[in-house]
Design a protein around this motif. Sequence first.
Motif, mmCIF file in Angstrom:
data_model
loop_
_atom_site.group_PDB
_atom_site.id
_atom_site.type_symbol
_atom_site.label_atom_id
_atom_site.label_comp_id
_atom_site.label_asym_id
_atom_site.label_seq_id
_atom_site.Cartn_x
_atom_site.Cartn_y
_atom_site.Cartn_z
ATOM 1 N N VAL A 174 92.533 -44.433 -12.542
ATOM 2 C CA VAL A 174 92.671 -42.893 -12.659
ATOM 3 C C VAL A 174 93.989 -42.372 -12.805
ATOM 4 N N VAL A 175 94.308 -41.604 -13.526
ATOM 5 C CA VAL A 175 95.736 -41.093 -13.591
ATOM 6 C C VAL A 175 95.819 -39.661 -13.632
ATOM 7 N N LEU A 176 96.741 -39.080 -12.819
ATOM 8 C CA LEU A 176 96.629 -37.516 -12.531
ATOM 9 C C LEU A 176 96.421 -36.566 -13.474
ATOM 10 N N HIS A 177 96.971 -36.822 -14.693
ATOM 11 C CA HIS A 177 96.712 -35.587 -15.844
ATOM 12 C C HIS A 177 95.478 -35.890 -16.592
ATOM 13 N N THR A 178 94.688 -36.798 -16.272
ATOM 14 C CA THR A 178 93.600 -36.956 -17.161
ATOM 15 C C THR A 178 92.164 -37.132 -16.351
ATOM 16 N N ASP A 179 92.190 -36.334 -14.905
ATOM 17 C CA ASP A 179 91.215 -36.516 -14.216
ATOM 18 C C ASP A 179 90.400 -35.356 -14.382
ATOM 19 N N GLY A 180 90.685 -34.523 -15.192
ATOM 20 C CA GLY A 180 89.948 -33.260 -15.473
ATOM 21 C C GLY A 180 89.824 -32.329 -14.494
ATOM 22 N N GLN A 181 90.738 -32.238 -13.378
ATOM 23 C CA GLN A 181 90.329 -31.353 -12.249
ATOM 24 C C GLN A 181 91.455 -30.343 -12.183
ATOM 25 N N THR A 182 91.121 -29.085 -11.776
ATOM 26 C CA THR A 182 92.026 -27.952 -11.614
ATOM 27 C C THR A 182 92.948 -28.277 -10.485
ATOM 28 N N LYS A 183 94.613 -27.988 -10.867
ATOM 29 C CA LYS A 183 95.517 -28.043 -9.932
ATOM 30 C C LYS A 183 95.705 -26.730 -9.247
#
Length: 418
Positions: A270-279
């Motif tokens: 799992v890589v940060l910018h592909t997790d689909g979650q709002t930062k």
Amino acid sequence: MNAGNNEMDKASQAARSKSEVCVKAEQVGFSSRRLDVLRKAIQREVEEARIPGCVIAISRQGQTLFHEAFGYSDPVAKTKMTTDTLFSIASMTKPVVSLATLQLFEQGRLLLGDDVSDHLSELSDLRVGEVARHGTLITRPATRQPTVQDLLRHTSGLTYQNRGTTAVYQRYPGSSASAPNLLTTDEMLATLAECPLIFDPGTKWEYGFSTDVLGFIVERHSGQQLGDYLAENIFSPLGISDTSFELNQDDLGRYAKTFEKDPLTGSKPVVLHTDGQTKHWQAGGAGLVSTSSDYMAFAQLLLQGGGDGEAHVLGRKTIELMTSDHLGPEIDNRIADTMDPACDGYGFGLGVAVRRADGLAASAGTAGDFYWSGVYGTYFWVDPIEELAVVFMAACPGLMRLRYRQLTRALVYQAIND
């Protein structure tokens, strides 16, 4: 897309093309024949499916002599890696935010010896956590409060949840990669205020939320979001155009993807910018996307003493302060024990690990070289004695990333020929 955006895209492409023009290796003391050894070794790693692909940039004496892509940016679609591929650089964000903090230091807005609470009142009267018998968590007053210097050199006592298993660690809200998904800035500061430090500040080295707190300090002083501050005060002066906290939809085609399964464990990365979650906030400890060219510009800044003219970003003496070892003999240095066993013999400066001697470390290098890395597989180092800067970009999270830190150093240093 409007004409203005087209012009910006053309300028960005031109900048990338220009960065790929390399001088002949022999002009700067490298051997072209030995660089072929590097190429063959990295290509072998790709063919043996240890790594999807990578980009390596090497600069010496201020001139790029090697900038090449290997393998695939998308190993499933078999999309070829290119030198302008984008990578999630994780903790390689930390040196950038550390430099931003030192800009505030140069402006007189903060001192390294200031308590953190002088700049973030939410983080006052932090306490140290201890685990009593039967696993019960108790807290006590810290011998002193953490300082800005402690944040920069990771001696604040703050940590990440996944750095341990006791009740103290479990109080922390994940890591720099996950906490922005869960909490707003205000909630994050309130949570950290309740998290017990894992030791008295200034007594041990420990990885954690220190650089995220620095990011909050930069935002508090500048009145800007962290990404806006970095863009205006670091990226723009250096001509860095592809580095930000967001991965835009238009850039997905040149974003490096991992294997579907980790080659060592079989788990799904799992890589940060592909997790689909709002930062909810921009993480100073892990949030940037960048390219090899952009990060090389940052590495060159460190090597050349802060830049000059319009590209002046930090003073030479402050760069020297940043890249000096700040871990005295009274501080328990846990870098090799807890981060990378091959880096025994490294201390830590203000945002980067600093080599203390030519020997000791299992990695090739020179006393005084400094580096940092990202959990998703990126890595850079600067060797002032050799006038050398190297950037390695890959999407290989997991323990396999440790292999490429040693391997890249060995392959680069064997190619020096003067």
